[in-house]
Design an enzyme around this catalytic site. Structure first.
Site, PDB file in Angstrom:
ATOM      1  N   LYS A 193      19.892  17.145 -13.232  1.00 20.10           N
ATOM      2  CA  LYS A 193      18.735  16.275 -12.984  1.00 20.10           C
ATOM      3  C   LYS A 193      18.758  15.099 -13.962  1.00 20.10           C
ATOM      4  O   LYS A 193      18.990  15.259 -15.159  1.00 20.10           O
ATOM      5  CB  LYS A 193      17.437  17.063 -13.153  1.00 20.10           C
ATOM      6  CG  LYS A 193      16.207  16.345 -12.578  1.00 20.10           C
ATOM      7  CD  LYS A 193      14.983  17.279 -12.649  1.00 20.10           C
ATOM      8  CE  LYS A 193      13.832  16.735 -11.813  1.00 20.10           C
ATOM      9  NZ  LYS A 193      13.360  15.439 -12.290  1.00 20.10           N
ATOM     10  N   SER A 247      16.449  17.514 -17.523  1.00 18.43           N
ATOM     11  CA  SER A 247      15.706  18.769 -17.480  1.00 18.43           C
ATOM     12  C   SER A 247      16.397  19.810 -18.327  1.00 18.43           C
ATOM     13  O   SER A 247      17.634  19.863 -18.408  1.00 18.43           O
ATOM     14  CB  SER A 247      15.590  19.272 -16.039  1.00 18.43           C
ATOM     15  OG  SER A 247      15.031  20.568 -15.998  1.00 18.43           O
ATOM     16  N   GLU A 298       9.687   5.371 -18.011  1.00 15.25           N
ATOM     17  CA  GLU A 298       8.576   6.131 -18.578  1.00 15.25           C
ATOM     18  C   GLU A 298       8.204   5.617 -19.958  1.00 15.25           C
ATOM     19  O   GLU A 298       7.018   5.538 -20.312  1.00 15.25           O
ATOM     20  CB  GLU A 298       8.950   7.611 -18.620  1.00 15.25           C
ATOM     21  CG  GLU A 298       9.061   8.226 -17.234  1.00 15.25           C
ATOM     22  CD  GLU A 298       9.808   9.557 -17.213  1.00 15.25           C
ATOM     23  OE1 GLU A 298      10.129  10.077 -18.311  1.00 15.25           O
ATOM     24  OE2 GLU A 298      10.071  10.072 -16.114  1.00 15.25           O
ATOM     25  N   HIS A 345       0.825  -1.216   0.000  1.00 25.71           N
ATOM     26  CA  HIS A 345       0.000   0.000   0.000  1.00 25.71           C
ATOM     27  C   HIS A 345       0.861   1.269   0.000  1.00 25.71           C
ATOM     28  O   HIS A 345       0.426   2.316   0.511  1.00 25.71           O
ATOM     29  CB  HIS A 345      -0.946   0.028   1.211  1.00 25.71           C
ATOM     30  CG  HIS A 345      -1.862  -1.137   1.305  1.00 25.71           C
ATOM     31  ND1 HIS A 345      -3.126  -1.160   0.751  1.00 25.71           N
ATOM     32  CD2 HIS A 345      -1.691  -2.364   1.887  1.00 25.71           C
ATOM     33  CE1 HIS A 345      -3.695  -2.326   0.993  1.00 25.71           C
ATOM     34  NE2 HIS A 345      -2.837  -3.073   1.678  1.00 25.71           N
TER      35      HIS A 345
END
Length: 470
Positions: free
Chosen positions: A334, A328, A341, A198
């Site tokens: 970054k 980025s 993805e 969870h």
């Protein structure tokens, strides 16, 4: 070019050298001079300017295999001259080698039976075979399409293309990622971390056990995909227009299926019920369901990886993944989980394709389903995308996963759910009191347990061993 067609071209001010005239049962059509296709292909080319999605190359190759197998079967059954059969096979081999890809321009959004793509293949093989012969021996319908109908060749090609895509692309991609996860399991032996359910802290698990779960998902999907191959081996060929086998010699379907088995190394057989084979597309629905199951499992694996790699300082940070490109355009340094993805986007596309395939397969009317091109397109797109995404994820992400052992150990020992190991000694309710006290006061489980008088420090140390809880 005929005299009348040439005169018409001159009257219209059109350069006659810019096209040639081909004829079918409906009349004349202007075809680009160097194209191998004929009048029926050109009609489809002109009548369906819908979208940009061309008939998948996998279907083109499968149709070429079907025509080669049919020519061999017709020859063996005494229906087709050996020379003509040889010309069809020679032209089909060139198509299979990719020599004539530009001669298959038709789009997915055409007749729902795939008739125009079947005729595209018939015309290309006939014209190319005649070029090889130096004589006009082959006719698209009478020789290349002998003993066949689009209604049985196109569904056969769909099964051949699907089976070849699964065995040649998707299953090997799965095997590669399974091997990578096995290596990661071995490299992470003995590393214990906090489990999570969870999205909340749970009892400990070894990292190898966690990775074995990912591997197991892939192995389960592989089993399901293999189970879906058997229905794909049963072919509609021999049913001709409505399943009765009209204009096909007895035994043609089984003979052609045997030839396809020889050509592909896959155990194709004639479907014993041609009526079902022509109208039903449940075999592809079933198989794509297994493809969708793999997509769901890859979505879960990719999400696990990007959660575990989140950070690098403010997330879980329990694993590191390869830094493949800047993440980025504004934030220097970054790095994002881009392979994850890509996998999840592909999974979403596959799930959408599954919906389209299910709807299309449900729309068979009487003796034929007329949604076949979109079923073929979506099925093959799903397999192609998943195979590519799995290979890319394997090479550019999974193979570079490294356990952050220090972070795993810190998180493990900071987890309040380790209190679960105290249940046999102090009971569930008292263990809950310990966890709540430690959380409220910001203390350790040990301090809370001892403070409540539930265990001595020595006894606590005897039973509280997180690394042994897996």
């Amino acid at each position: 070019m005929g005299e009348d067609a040439g005169a018409a071209a001159r009257d219209a001010g059109v350069d006659a050298a810019a096209f040639r005239v081909e004829r079918d049962s409906m009349g004349e059509m202007r075809v680009p001079p160097g194209a191998l296709w004929g009048a029926q292909t050109e009609r489809s080319h002109e009548n369906f300017p819908i979208g940009t999605e061309r008939m998948p190359v996998e279907v083109v190759r499968a149709l070429a295999l079907v025509k080669k197998a049919a020519a061999r079967a017709n020859c063996a059954l005494g229906q087709l001259d050996a020379t003509d059969a040889g010309l069809i096979c020679a032209a089909a081999d060139e198509v299979l080698a990719g020599d004539h890809d530009e001669d298959f321009p038709l789009l997915v959004w055409q007749t729902g039976s795939g008739t125009q793509s079947n005729m595209n293949m018939n015309e290309v093989l006939a014209n190319r075979g005649n070029q090889i012969a130096g004589a006009r021996r082959l006719h698209p319908n009478d020789t290349v399409n002998m003993s066949q109908s689009s209604n049985d060749t196109f569904p056969t090609a769909m099964h051949v293309a699907a089976a070849r895509a699964l065995t040649g692309r998707l299953l090997p991609a799965i095997d590669g990622l399974v091997a990578t996860f096995r290596d990661l399991e071995a490299a992470s032996a003995g590393v214990v971390k906090s489990g999570r359910t969870h999205l909340q802290d749970a009892v400990p698990i070894s990292f190898s056990q966690e990775v074995s779960g990912w591997r197991g998902l892939l192995e389960s999907s592989r089993d399901q995909l293999e189970a879906s191959l058997d229905p794909l081996m049963r072919l509609a060929l021999g049913g001709t227009a409505v399943g009765t086998g009209l204009n096909a010699p007895e035994g043609f379907g089984d003979a052609a299926a045997a030839e396809l088995a020889l050509l592909t190394g896959l155990p194709f057989v004639g479907d014993p019920n041609k009526f079902r084979a022509l109208t039903g597309k449940d075999s592809l629905v079933f198989s794509h369901g297994a493809v969708k199951g793999l997509a769901a499992n890859m979505m879960k694996i990719a999400n696990d990886v990007r959660w575990l790699a989140s950070g690098p300082r403010l997330g879980l940070g329990e694993i590191s993944i390869p830094a493949n490109e800047p993440g980025s355009s504004i934030m220097p340094g970054k790095v994002n989980p881009t392979q994850c993805e890509a996998v999840t986007m592909v999974a979403a596309q596959v799930m959408g394709n599954d919906c389209a395939i299910g709807i299309a397969a449900s729309q068979g009317n009487f003796e034929l389903n007329v949604f076949m091109p979109v079923i073929a397109y979506d099925y093959l797109q799903s397999v192609r995308l998943l195979a590519d995404a799995i290979r890319s994820f394997d090479e550019r992400c999974a193979s570079g996963i490294v356990a952050n052992r220090a972070r795993m150990r810190h998180n493990l020992h900071d987890s309040l759910m380790l209190v679960t190991c105290l249940n046999p000694c102090i009971g569930y309710d008292n263990a809950a009191r310990v966890a709540k006290k430690a959380f409220a006061e910001g203390t350790s489980l040990r301090a809370a347990c001892v403070s409540l008088g539930l265990l001595t420090p020595e006894r606590f140390d005897e039973v509280f061993k997180p690394e042994e809880m897996v």
